[in-house]
Design a protein around this motif. Structure first.
Motif, PDB file in Angstrom:
ATOM      1  N   PHE A 153       0.849  -1.190   0.000  1.00 13.48           N
ATOM      2  CA  PHE A 153       0.000   0.000   0.000  1.00 13.48           C
ATOM      3  C   PHE A 153       0.887   1.243   0.000  1.00 13.48           C
ATOM      4  O   PHE A 153       1.984   1.222   0.556  1.00 13.48           O
ATOM      5  N   SER A 154       0.365   2.321  -0.572  1.00 12.89           N
ATOM      6  CA  SER A 154       1.107   3.582  -0.474  1.00 12.89           C
ATOM      7  C   SER A 154       0.692   4.277   0.817  1.00 12.89           C
ATOM      8  O   SER A 154      -0.423   4.082   1.316  1.00 12.89           O
ATOM      9  N   ARG A 155       1.602   5.083   1.345  1.00  9.01           N
ATOM     10  CA  ARG A 155       1.287   5.839   2.562  1.00  9.01           C
ATOM     11  C   ARG A 155       0.079   6.741   2.313  1.00  9.01           C
ATOM     12  O   ARG A 155      -0.786   6.905   3.174  1.00  9.01           O
ATOM     13  N   GLN A 156       0.009   7.288   1.097  1.00 14.70           N
ATOM     14  CA  GLN A 156      -1.073   8.213   0.782  1.00 14.70           C
ATOM     15  C   GLN A 156      -2.448   7.532   0.873  1.00 14.70           C
ATOM     16  O   GLN A 156      -3.390   8.078   1.450  1.00 14.70           O
ATOM     17  N   GLU A 157      -2.556   6.303   0.331  1.00 15.11           N
ATOM     18  CA  GLU A 157      -3.878   5.662   0.383  1.00 15.11           C
ATOM     19  C   GLU A 157      -4.256   5.266   1.809  1.00 15.11           C
ATOM     20  O   GLU A 157      -5.426   5.307   2.190  1.00 15.11           O
ATOM     21  N   LEU A 158      -3.250   4.957   2.636  1.00 16.49           N
ATOM     22  CA  LEU A 158      -3.548   4.634   4.034  1.00 16.49           C
ATOM     23  C   LEU A 158      -3.909   5.898   4.813  1.00 16.49           C
ATOM     24  O   LEU A 158      -4.752   5.874   5.711  1.00 16.49           O
ATOM     25  N   GLU A 159      -3.275   6.999   4.457  1.00 11.36           N
ATOM     26  CA  GLU A 159      -3.576   8.281   5.099  1.00 11.36           C
ATOM     27  C   GLU A 159      -5.030   8.672   4.833  1.00 11.36           C
ATOM     28  O   GLU A 159      -5.750   9.100   5.732  1.00 11.36           O
ATOM     29  N   VAL A 160      -5.474   8.470   3.613  1.00 14.66           N
ATOM     30  CA  VAL A 160      -6.873   8.758   3.255  1.00 14.66           C
ATOM     31  C   VAL A 160      -7.806   7.805   4.014  1.00 14.66           C
ATOM     32  O   VAL A 160      -8.802   8.220   4.617  1.00 14.66           O
ATOM     33  N   ALA A 161      -7.456   6.511   4.027  1.00 11.55           N
ATOM     34  CA  ALA A 161      -8.302   5.500   4.683  1.00 11.55           C
ATOM     35  C   ALA A 161      -8.431   5.773   6.180  1.00 11.55           C
ATOM     36  O   ALA A 161      -9.481   5.551   6.789  1.00 11.55           O
ATOM     37  N   CYS A 162      -7.345   6.272   6.801  1.00 12.52           N
ATOM     38  CA  CYS A 162      -7.322   6.473   8.261  1.00 12.52           C
ATOM     39  C   CYS A 162      -7.569   7.933   8.644  1.00 12.52           C
ATOM     40  O   CYS A 162      -7.184   8.363   9.742  1.00 12.52           O
ATOM     41  N   GLU A 163      -8.199   8.701   7.748  1.00 13.21           N
ATOM     42  CA  GLU A 163      -8.538  10.101   8.035  1.00 13.21           C
ATOM     43  C   GLU A 163      -7.329  10.877   8.560  1.00 13.21           C
ATOM     44  O   GLU A 163      -7.324  11.369   9.705  1.00 13.21           O
ATOM     45  N   ASP A 164      -6.296  10.972   7.739  1.00 12.71           N
ATOM     46  CA  ASP A 164      -5.052  11.665   8.097  1.00 12.71           C
ATOM     47  C   ASP A 164      -4.407  11.106   9.361  1.00 12.71           C
ATOM     48  O   ASP A 164      -3.820  11.850  10.152  1.00 12.71           O
ATOM     49  N   PHE A 165      -4.554   9.824   9.572  1.00 10.17           N
ATOM     50  CA  PHE A 165      -3.997   9.151  10.747  1.00 10.17           C
ATOM     51  C   PHE A 165      -4.446   9.804  12.058  1.00 10.17           C
ATOM     52  O   PHE A 165      -3.668   9.995  12.988  1.00 10.17           O
ATOM     53  N   SER A 166      -5.733  10.150  12.084  1.00 16.34           N
ATOM     54  CA  SER A 166      -6.272  10.783  13.300  1.00 16.34           C
ATOM     55  C   SER A 166      -6.978   9.768  14.206  1.00 16.34           C
ATOM     56  O   SER A 166      -7.176  10.014  15.383  1.00 16.34           O
ATOM     57  N   ASN A 167      -7.344   8.611  13.623  1.00 20.57           N
ATOM     58  CA  ASN A 167      -8.153   7.661  14.383  1.00 20.57           C
ATOM     59  C   ASN A 167      -7.272   6.601  15.055  1.00 20.57           C
ATOM     60  O   ASN A 167      -7.103   5.497  14.562  1.00 20.57           O
ATOM     61  N   ILE A 168      -6.695   6.978  16.206  1.00 18.15           N
ATOM     62  CA  ILE A 168      -5.774   6.072  16.912  1.00 18.15           C
ATOM     63  C   ILE A 168      -6.566   5.153  17.835  1.00 18.15           C
ATOM     64  O   ILE A 168      -7.335   5.612  18.672  1.00 18.15           O
ATOM     65  N   ILE A 169      -6.362   3.834  17.668  1.00 21.54           N
ATOM     66  CA  ILE A 169      -7.098   2.892  18.522  1.00 21.54           C
ATOM     67  C   ILE A 169      -6.167   2.103  19.447  1.00 21.54           C
ATOM     68  O   ILE A 169      -6.616   1.291  20.242  1.00 21.54           O
ATOM     69  N   GLY A 170      -4.862   2.348  19.345  1.00 22.30           N
ATOM     70  CA  GLY A 170      -3.937   1.642  20.232  1.00 22.30           C
ATOM     71  C   GLY A 170      -2.557   2.261  20.129  1.00 22.30           C
ATOM     72  O   GLY A 170      -2.223   2.883  19.133  1.00 22.30           O
ATOM     73  N   SER A 171      -1.753   2.122  21.202  1.00 17.80           N
ATOM     74  CA  SER A 171      -0.397   2.669  21.138  1.00 17.80           C
ATOM     75  C   SER A 171       0.527   1.914  22.080  1.00 17.80           C
ATOM     76  O   SER A 171       0.077   1.313  23.063  1.00 17.80           O
ATOM     77  N   SER A 172       1.803   1.940  21.768  1.00 17.01           N
ATOM     78  CA  SER A 172       2.843   1.387  22.631  1.00 17.01           C
ATOM     79  C   SER A 172       4.072   2.254  22.368  1.00 17.01           C
ATOM     80  O   SER A 172       4.042   3.104  21.484  1.00 17.01           O
ATOM     81  N   PRO A 173       5.155   2.059  23.149  1.00 15.32           N
ATOM     82  CA  PRO A 173       6.335   2.918  22.918  1.00 15.32           C
ATOM     83  C   PRO A 173       6.838   2.868  21.467  1.00 15.32           C
ATOM     84  O   PRO A 173       7.339   3.852  20.954  1.00 15.32           O
TER      85      PRO A 173
ATOM     86  N   ALA B  61      -7.057  -2.127  10.273  1.00 11.29           N
ATOM     87  CA  ALA B  61      -6.256  -1.654  11.404  1.00 11.29           C
ATOM     88  C   ALA B  61      -4.835  -1.544  10.876  1.00 11.29           C
ATOM     89  O   ALA B  61      -4.301  -2.491  10.288  1.00 11.29           O
ATOM     90  N   VAL B  62      -4.217  -0.377  11.063  1.00 13.72           N
ATOM     91  CA  VAL B  62      -2.871  -0.136  10.527  1.00 13.72           C
ATOM     92  C   VAL B  62      -1.904   0.046  11.693  1.00 13.72           C
ATOM     93  O   VAL B  62      -2.087   0.930  12.530  1.00 13.72           O
ATOM     94  N   ILE B  63      -0.896  -0.817  11.758  1.00 18.91           N
ATOM     95  CA  ILE B  63       0.160  -0.651  12.766  1.00 18.91           C
ATOM     96  C   ILE B  63       1.287   0.152  12.124  1.00 18.91           C
ATOM     97  O   ILE B  63       1.822  -0.231  11.089  1.00 18.91           O
ATOM     98  N   SER B  64       1.608   1.281  12.754  1.00 14.99           N
ATOM     99  CA  SER B  64       2.691   2.120  12.242  1.00 14.99           C
ATOM    100  C   SER B  64       3.835   2.079  13.249  1.00 14.99           C
ATOM    101  O   SER B  64       3.636   2.338  14.440  1.00 14.99           O
ATOM    102  N   LEU B  65       5.024   1.732  12.797  1.00 13.30           N
ATOM    103  CA  LEU B  65       6.178   1.681  13.691  1.00 13.30           C
ATOM    104  C   LEU B  65       6.731   3.082  13.885  1.00 13.30           C
ATOM    105  O   LEU B  65       7.051   3.775  12.924  1.00 13.30           O
TER     106      LEU B  65
END
Length: 322
Positions: A14-34, A50-54
């Protein structure tokens, strides 16, 4: 040189751009870790994801990490079972530096949330039995139907996601939560085209711990029937508390989550027998997932929901025993 054309040639990119669109500019955070963030999104005309971003800066990204990432993506991509969270693809870009994994999203959140923070009453007896059977099928697939076998690094109720109809899906997110600590012991450099200057076998093989998974499944079944976490401050270890009740039919019902209004005694007995086999200290006496799955499938009845039978024998038995 190792580029993603080798290991990842069969995995959707996937391109970052299509994931950015899918995840509303990466605003919808449903989980986090360090080391990672998890976003929820919806692909255009497609599934929820669900997109895991390192969250690792490029200068800390070693050749070891790149190879680990690519190999783990390739490993996850080979998993295909209705009770395993499906990896849809990955995103790997250099500007801005991006390493992401894209999973199918299970809309009901984690089993942990339902057992400990949600409406426990939504998890009625038959539904809990279906969840246990689904997890058992998923583990049986990972352990016995794949070559080489695959194990969940940390099998617990947070690794079980539930679909809209409460079907369980096992997802191994844990390996991404501590990815940096893995790399500190290993070094390597990333070439300027993102290729790795490392031999493929310099990353240790993915750890496979079948006995550990089976032991964890025993604890998980106990958590599902009792509604208690594996460990809590005031009550200590779940296993220590439960062991007085697990092998005695007359007090087995004391294990049950108070949220449960009905249960089936035969199911409970079968589950307790299997839990005892899973958690025994001598792993050489542990049954395989094949045997566990067979024992559960043959003894647990999910054909008719006991909650909808007007007179519940099991409920009468519970009333008598308490």
């Amino acid at each position: 040189f190792f580029t993603d054309s080798e290991l990842l040639k069969d995995v959707t990119k996937f391109s970052r751009q299509e994931l950015e669109v899918a995840c509303e500019d990466f605003s919808n955070i449903i989980g986090s870790s360090p080391d990672s963030l998890v976003y929820k999104g919806t692909m255009k005309g497609g599934p929820e994801i669900a997109v895991i971003s390192l969250c690792i800066k490029e200068e800390r990204w070693t050749g070891y990490l790149e190879l680990y990432y690519q190999r783990e993506v390739a490993e996850l991509a080979r998993l295909n079972h209705e009770n395993i969270g499906k990896l849809l693809g990955y995103c790997r870009e250099s500007t801005p530096f991006t390493r992401m994994l894209v999973f199918e999203y299970a809309s009901n959140g984690t089993l942990y949330e339902h057992l400990h923070y949600g409406e426990g009453s939504q998890l009625y007896w038959t539904r809990r039995m279906r969840i246990i059977l689904g997890i058992a099928r998923g583990l049986k697939y990972l352990h016995t139907e794949l070559d080489p076998p695959f194990t969940i690094l940390e099998l617990n109720s947070s690794a079980v996601y539930l679909t809209e109809d409460f079907s369980p899906k096992l997802v191994d997110f844990e390996s991404w939560k501590s990815i940096l600590s893995r790399s500190e012991k290993n070094s390597g450099s990333v070439g300027n085209n993102g290729a790795v200057c490392l031999l493929p076998n310099s990353v240790e093989k993915r750890h496979v711990d079948i006995h550990g998974n089976i032991h964890a499944f025993g604890i998980l079944m106990l958590e599902i029937i009792s509604g208690r976490p594996p460990f809590c401050k005031d009550k200590g270890s779940l296993i220590d508390w439960a062991k007085d009740y697990l092998e005695l039919p007359e007090v087995m019902s004391y294990l049950l989550d108070p949220e449960l209004k009905h249960f089936r005694y035969e199911d409970l007995k079968a589950i307790c027998e299997v839990i005892c086999l899973c958690i025994q200290p001598d792993s050489s006496k542990q049954p395989s997932m094949d045997e566990i799955s067979l024992a559960l499938e043959s003894k647990i009845d999910t054909s008719v929901s006991i909650e909808f039978k007007s007179s519940s024998l099991a409920w009468a038995e519970l009333a008598l025993s308490s």
